[in-house]
Enzyme design. Sequence first.
Site, PDB file in Angstrom:
ATOM      1  N   LYS A  34     -40.966  16.081  23.261  1.00  0.00           N
ATOM      2  CA  LYS A  34     -41.161  15.678  21.850  1.00  0.00           C
ATOM      3  C   LYS A  34     -42.194  14.548  21.788  1.00  0.00           C
ATOM      4  CE  LYS A  34     -36.632  17.527  21.340  1.00  0.00           C
ATOM      5  NZ  LYS A  34     -35.353  17.642  20.653  1.00  0.00           N
ATOM      6  N   GLU A  72     -37.034  21.330  14.721  1.00  0.00           N
ATOM      7  CA  GLU A  72     -37.584  20.055  14.242  1.00  0.00           C
ATOM      8  C   GLU A  72     -38.896  20.279  13.489  1.00  0.00           C
ATOM      9  OE1 GLU A  72     -37.334  17.833  17.908  1.00  0.00           O
ATOM     10  OE2 GLU A  72     -35.160  17.749  17.715  1.00  0.00           O
ATOM     11  N   SER A 111     -28.598  20.188  23.884  1.00  0.00           N
ATOM     12  CA  SER A 111     -27.760  19.291  24.695  1.00  0.00           C
ATOM     13  C   SER A 111     -27.436  19.852  26.087  1.00  0.00           C
ATOM     14  CB  SER A 111     -26.478  18.927  23.929  1.00  0.00           C
ATOM     15  OG  SER A 111     -26.803  18.185  22.770  1.00  0.00           O
TER      16      SER A 111
HETATM   17  P1  PGA Z   1     -31.812  18.406  23.484  1.00  0.00           P
HETATM   18  O1  PGA Z   1     -33.105  19.082  22.778  1.00  0.00           O
HETATM   19  O2  PGA Z   1     -31.735  18.956  24.867  1.00  0.00           O
HETATM   20  O3  PGA Z   1     -32.108  16.921  23.455  1.00  0.00           O
HETATM   21  O4  PGA Z   1     -30.629  18.772  22.665  1.00  0.00           O
HETATM   22  C1  PGA Z   1     -33.379  20.427  22.958  1.00  0.00           C
HETATM   23  C2  PGA Z   1     -34.579  20.807  22.165  1.00  0.00           C
HETATM   24  O5  PGA Z   1     -34.952  20.121  21.208  1.00  0.00           O
HETATM   25  O6  PGA Z   1     -35.223  21.826  22.438  1.00  0.00           O
END
Ligand code: PGA
Length: 251
Positions: free
Chosen positions: A8, A95, A210
Amino acid sequence: MYFIANWKIQLGVSESVKLAKKIKDGLKKIKKGTQVVLCPSFDSLEAVGHAINKSDIHLGAQDMFYESKGQFTGEESPLNLKEIGCKYVILGHSERRKLGETNEDVNKKLAAALQNKLIPIVCVGETLKQRRAGQTKGVILKQINAIFQNVKISRADKIIVAYEPVWAIGTGISAKPENAKEAKDFIIKLLIKIFKKNKIKKFAVIYGGSVNSKNVFKFLDEGEMEGALVGGASLKAEEFLKIVRSVTDYK
Ligand code: PGA
């Protein structure tokens, strides 16, 4: 088996390079059939590309635009991503959808990615509200049908679909492996309807939300997922390396 790190905009350029180097050092030999992909922020792509040069680790972008050239201020060209060494691109991450991206946008981006020989990682998944309302399959159906509409798959293409329940992303609450398996089976069923059965070999379904070194194996084993899209847990080299090593014969 795919392990895709989505950083990200959590890291600066030099932090991204440092992390990439640590991961590279920890993965001198990657088992055949295992693909490790780092998706840093746009501004870190080139530097991370250099850092992982001469390794088996691949570079991926977190998004892109569906046009390669033209008057599109602020967009990212698939052609340029290819030029700086990207092999993969994440499309339709929740997102991005939260900021207004539609299934129709993702559909155009998918066609553009394939045209530019980038391997797309297409994200689908329901929100908590939709899950509680029993709409999970309905949401996935709508997303898959819209995103894969009129998409031509050629001989060389490979497509990854990431089942990412929105409520599991960045929350520390992952789905259950059986939820992931159910979603995977459903996604494959839908894809068989859209494409010919023999084309299904071109698709891999992975899980995201997660994922960490303690739960990843369950998703790959019980959930029968073909890899993981990892956000938070990919920001620490040791944790990400553990995730990759937990399921490979890495030596
Ligand atoms: P996360 O994010 O592993 O922090 O839940 C996964 C993603 O956004 O693809």
